[in-house]
Scaffold this active site. Structure first.
Site, PDB file in Angstrom:
ATOM      1  CB  THR A  16      -0.845  -0.021   1.473  1.00 41.05           C
ATOM      2  OG1 THR A  16      -1.690  -1.069   1.143  1.00 41.05           O
ATOM      3  CG2 THR A  16      -1.750   1.231   1.417  1.00 41.05           C
ATOM      4  CB  THR A 114       0.911  -3.568   6.212  1.00 41.23           C
ATOM      5  OG1 THR A 114      -0.459  -3.239   5.904  1.00 41.23           O
ATOM      6  CG2 THR A 114       1.152  -1.710   6.520  1.00 41.23           C
ATOM      7  CG  ASP A 115      -2.310  -7.120   4.105  1.00 38.98           C
ATOM      8  OD1 ASP A 115      -2.524  -6.315   5.274  1.00 38.98           O
ATOM      9  OD2 ASP A 115      -3.297  -7.598   3.362  1.00 38.98           O
TER      10      ASP A 115
HETATM   11  C1  SIN Z   1      -1.048  -2.454   2.805  1.00 35.70           C
HETATM   12  O1  SIN Z   1      -0.315  -2.694   2.336  1.00 35.70           O
HETATM   13  O2  SIN Z   1      -1.453  -2.423   4.099  1.00 35.70           O
HETATM   14  C2  SIN Z   1      -1.564  -3.970   2.079  1.00 35.70           C
HETATM   15  C3  SIN Z   1      -1.776  -4.560   1.489  1.00 35.70           C
HETATM   16  C4  SIN Z   1      -0.178  -5.055   1.489  1.00 35.70           C
HETATM   17  O3  SIN Z   1      -0.002  -5.847   2.831  1.00 35.70           O
HETATM   18  O4  SIN Z   1       0.543  -4.788   0.220  1.00 35.70           O
END
Ligand code: SIN
Length: 348
Positions: A16, A114-115
């Site tokens: 993200t 973040t995932d």
């Molecule tokens: C994010 O980055 O918050 C969600 C999508 C991902 O993990 O690539």
């Protein structure tokens, strides 16, 4: 005499932080759209902290970060950190000249979704044996959102990567003004900006642009050097069970022939009767079985609640299931012996 400016490599992998809501096609946003140069250019004051060099290793939503992509990232970082990667494949060799041209660096920042950042950070922590800071960061809001959190996180991450206080702490995650250790960091919130916390508290924080380190993890790191890893890591599945579960589910997992299985149990890693049958069948078929907990905190202790010796299973301790999967895949490159696997889980 003037102190040389720190030189930091920023390595893009997607997520993200590089995402766009404008590019979204029927979704909330699309991950991994902006280049790493776009990201660094959007951070006011970055040039005052360090000289920045950039490269891109992948451009994916981190839900697609499989172990192969993580090992490829580790090989690229090892090359940046040491200037050589003996195990590089053809793709790695093609990239070598680009990575070598980055030159000497004092720290590395990896921008990542973040995932699954916590699993990537933990794998890097286990396979990179370096005192040079390697810091992962990301964002909860896409880069073109008016309230994007990526620029502040990236600035903090570069500050940490450039700070001598971060040397020797292993791989770090910097997010929301906090410094987390790779072993204990977890994404605890699906949507809020303060998405990350640590099982035993953060290692430090960034206040008014200054890095403060309060603690360090006592667990070992860097014990599975990336140069020694096989081309493909052993496959490890995850299984959550419940009392009404069909026995076909566990059998399908076994028939897919993974090398190991992490069970996502309740409470202290508890397993219902249907799950015990499934795990015993898996163990009898030769899979290494690790018992973990879905709770997100606390310890799954060997022999606590379930007689692991009788079942010949491994207890995950306080490692969350996703990280237990990473550690088991690495540990299975060395041994399939249950006692030895338990020792690995007790020390890493
Ligand atoms: C994010 O980055 O918050 C969600 C999508 C991902 O993990 O690539």
């Amino acid at each position: 005499m003037t102190t040389p400016r720190p030189r930091i490599a920023v390595v893009g992998t997607g997520g993200t932080i590089a995402g766009s809501s404008a590019a979204a096609d029927g979704h909330h946003y699309e991950a991994g759209v902006f280049s790493v140069d776009d990201l660094t250019a959007a951070v006011p004051g970055l040039e005052a902290v360090a000289d920045i060099v950039t490269t891109t290793v992948s451009s994916v939503d981190s839900v697609e970060m499989d172990l192969g992509r993580r090992v490829a990232l580790a090989r690229a970082l090892a090359e940046i950190l040491t200037g050589s990667d003996p195990a590089a494949d053809d793709e790695g060799r093609r990239r070598r000249s680009a990575l070598a041209s980055l030159g000497r660096v004092d720290g590395v920042v990896v921008t990542h979704g973040t995932d699954t950042m916590e699993e990537s950070a933990y794998l890097l922590h286990l396979v990179l044996d370096t005192d040079i800071p390697v810091v992962l960061t990301g964002a909860m809001r896409p880069a073109d959102d008016p309230g994007a959190d990526g620029p502040a996180n990236l600035l903090d991450a570069v500050r940490v990567a450039a700070d001598p206080a971060a040397r020797g702490l292993g791989v770090l995650v910097v997010f929301g003004g906090l410094v987390h250790g790779a072993r204990d960091v977890v994404k605890r919130a699906a949507s809020t900006l303060d998405a990350f916390s640590s099982l035993h508290g953060p290692l430090g924080e960034i206040v008014a642009g200054r890095v403060h380190v309060h603690a360090a993890s006592r667990r070992v790191r860097g014990t599975f050097p990336v140069a020694d890893l096989p081309g493909t890591l052993p496959r490890v599945e995850m299984l959550a069970t419940h009392p009404e579960q069909s026995s076909l589910i566990g059998r399908a997992v076994v028939e897919s022939r993974p090398a190991g299985l992490v069970h996502v149990g309740s409470g202290g890693g508890n397993v219902c009767a249907a799950g015990i049958t499934a795990l015993d069948e898996a163990r009898a078929a030769g899979l290494a079985v690790v018992r973990a907990s879905r709770t997100g905190a606390g310890v799954v202790g060997r022999g606590d609640a379930i007689d692991d010796d009788a079942h010949d299973w491994v207890a995950a301790g306080d490692l969350p299931p996703g990280k237990a999967r990473v550690l088991l895949a690495l540990a299975l490159t060395r041994t399939t012996d249950t006692a030895e696997l338990q020792r690995v889980f007790d020390t890493h």
